[in-house]
Design a protein around this motif. Structure first.
Motif, PDB file in Angstrom:
ATOM      1  N   UNK A  15       0.813  -1.214   0.000  1.00  0.00           N
ATOM      2  CA  UNK A  15       0.000   0.000   0.000  1.00  0.00           C
ATOM      3  C   UNK A  15       0.843   1.260   0.000  1.00  0.00           C
ATOM      4  N   UNK A  16       1.909   1.251   0.781  1.00  0.00           N
ATOM      5  CA  UNK A  16       2.829   2.394   0.810  1.00  0.00           C
ATOM      6  C   UNK A  16       3.516   2.552  -0.544  1.00  0.00           C
ATOM      7  N   UNK A  17       3.900   1.453  -1.160  1.00  0.00           N
ATOM      8  CA  UNK A  17       4.552   1.503  -2.469  1.00  0.00           C
ATOM      9  C   UNK A  17       3.635   2.046  -3.551  1.00  0.00           C
ATOM     10  N   UNK A  18       2.385   1.625  -3.525  1.00  0.00           N
ATOM     11  CA  UNK A  18       1.421   2.129  -4.511  1.00  0.00           C
ATOM     12  C   UNK A  18       1.201   3.621  -4.311  1.00  0.00           C
ATOM     13  N   UNK A  19       1.033   4.046  -3.064  1.00  0.00           N
ATOM     14  CA  UNK A  19       0.829   5.470  -2.783  1.00  0.00           C
ATOM     15  C   UNK A  19       2.045   6.291  -3.209  1.00  0.00           C
ATOM     16  N   UNK A  20       3.249   5.813  -2.864  1.00  0.00           N
ATOM     17  CA  UNK A  20       4.474   6.535  -3.238  1.00  0.00           C
ATOM     18  C   UNK A  20       4.641   6.572  -4.756  1.00  0.00           C
ATOM     19  N   UNK A  21       4.299   5.482  -5.425  1.00  0.00           N
ATOM     20  CA  UNK A  21       4.399   5.437  -6.880  1.00  0.00           C
ATOM     21  C   UNK A  21       3.459   6.422  -7.549  1.00  0.00           C
ATOM     22  N   UNK A  22       2.217   6.475  -7.076  1.00  0.00           N
ATOM     23  CA  UNK A  22       1.260   7.421  -7.645  1.00  0.00           C
ATOM     24  C   UNK A  22       1.683   8.863  -7.393  1.00  0.00           C
ATOM     25  N   UNK A  23       2.190   9.126  -6.194  1.00  0.00           N
ATOM     26  CA  UNK A  23       2.660  10.477  -5.864  1.00  0.00           C
ATOM     27  C   UNK A  23       3.856  10.857  -6.734  1.00  0.00           C
ATOM     28  N   UNK A  24       4.770   9.919  -6.938  1.00  0.00           N
ATOM     29  CA  UNK A  24       5.939  10.174  -7.778  1.00  0.00           C
ATOM     30  C   UNK A  24       5.535  10.398  -9.226  1.00  0.00           C
ATOM     31  N   UNK A  25       4.556   9.621  -9.718  1.00  0.00           N
ATOM     32  CA  UNK A  25       4.085   9.814 -11.087  1.00  0.00           C
ATOM     33  C   UNK A  25       3.416  11.176 -11.248  1.00  0.00           C
ATOM     34  N   UNK A  26       2.717  11.625 -10.224  1.00  0.00           N
ATOM     35  CA  UNK A  26       2.093  12.947 -10.270  1.00  0.00           C
ATOM     36  C   UNK A  26       3.150  14.046 -10.351  1.00  0.00           C
ATOM     37  N   UNK A  27       4.207  13.914  -9.568  1.00  0.00           N
ATOM     38  CA  UNK A  27       5.303  14.890  -9.609  1.00  0.00           C
ATOM     39  C   UNK A  27       5.990  14.848 -10.969  1.00  0.00           C
ATOM     40  N   UNK A  28       6.218  13.637 -11.492  1.00  0.00           N
ATOM     41  CA  UNK A  28       6.910  13.494 -12.774  1.00  0.00           C
ATOM     42  C   UNK A  28       6.088  14.076 -13.920  1.00  0.00           C
ATOM     43  N   UNK A  29       4.764  13.981 -13.820  1.00  0.00           N
ATOM     44  CA  UNK A  29       3.922  14.535 -14.873  1.00  0.00           C
ATOM     45  C   UNK A  29       4.054  16.052 -14.936  1.00  0.00           C
ATOM     46  N   UNK A  30       4.237  16.677 -13.791  1.00  0.00           N
ATOM     47  CA  UNK A  30       4.398  18.133 -13.767  1.00  0.00           C
ATOM     48  C   UNK A  30       5.796  18.560 -14.191  1.00  0.00           C
ATOM     49  N   UNK A  31       6.798  17.751 -13.884  1.00  0.00           N
ATOM     50  CA  UNK A  31       8.191  18.112 -14.167  1.00  0.00           C
ATOM     51  C   UNK A  31       8.670  17.630 -15.534  1.00  0.00           C
ATOM     52  N   UNK A  32       7.954  16.690 -16.149  1.00  0.00           N
ATOM     53  CA  UNK A  32       8.334  16.087 -17.430  1.00  0.00           C
ATOM     54  C   UNK A  32       9.731  15.470 -17.358  1.00  0.00           C
ATOM     55  N   UNK A  33       9.983  14.734 -16.273  1.00  0.00           N
ATOM     56  CA  UNK A  33      11.295  14.112 -16.051  1.00  0.00           C
ATOM     57  C   UNK A  33      11.157  12.600 -16.202  1.00  0.00           C
ATOM     58  N   UNK A  34      11.890  12.028 -17.161  1.00  0.00           N
ATOM     59  CA  UNK A  34      11.788  10.603 -17.451  1.00  0.00           C
ATOM     60  C   UNK A  34      12.297   9.713 -16.346  1.00  0.00           C
ATOM     61  N   UNK A  35      13.356  10.136 -15.639  1.00  0.00           N
ATOM     62  CA  UNK A  35      13.923   9.307 -14.573  1.00  0.00           C
ATOM     63  C   UNK A  35      12.938   9.202 -13.408  1.00  0.00           C
ATOM     64  N   UNK A  36      12.324  10.316 -13.043  1.00  0.00           N
ATOM     65  CA  UNK A  36      11.336  10.293 -11.960  1.00  0.00           C
ATOM     66  C   UNK A  36      10.108   9.484 -12.389  1.00  0.00           C
ATOM     67  N   UNK A  37       9.738   9.598 -13.655  1.00  0.00           N
ATOM     68  CA  UNK A  37       8.611   8.830 -14.176  1.00  0.00           C
ATOM     69  C   UNK A  37       8.893   7.328 -14.077  1.00  0.00           C
ATOM     70  N   UNK A  38      10.107   6.935 -14.419  1.00  0.00           N
ATOM     71  CA  UNK A  38      10.496   5.526 -14.308  1.00  0.00           C
ATOM     72  C   UNK A  38      10.490   5.046 -12.867  1.00  0.00           C
TER      73      UNK A  38
END
Length: 62
Positions: A15-38
């Protein structure tokens, strides 16, 4: 203190991993950073696999 079964910890970490992954994907979508998206994708998939592992362990334990 009573020890929790392994599937409980797998479910919690999943559950923590899913939440952290979704939060990271949200940040990556705003920053347009491929490494963070991965990284977000890896966290999301890892969390989902841990939740699946927890369900299998719980079903097998009875």
């Amino acid at each position: 203190m009573e020890s929790k079964p392994v599937h409980h910890w797998c479910e919690m970490l999943g559950g923590v991993g899913i939440f952290a992954g979704l939060l990271t994907l949200l940040i990556a979508a705003n920053e347009h950073d491929g490494i963070i998206l991965g990284l977000g994708g890896v966290l999301l998939i890892g969390g989902a696999l841990l939740r699946i592992e927890a369900a299998i362990r719980q079903r097998n334990s009875g």
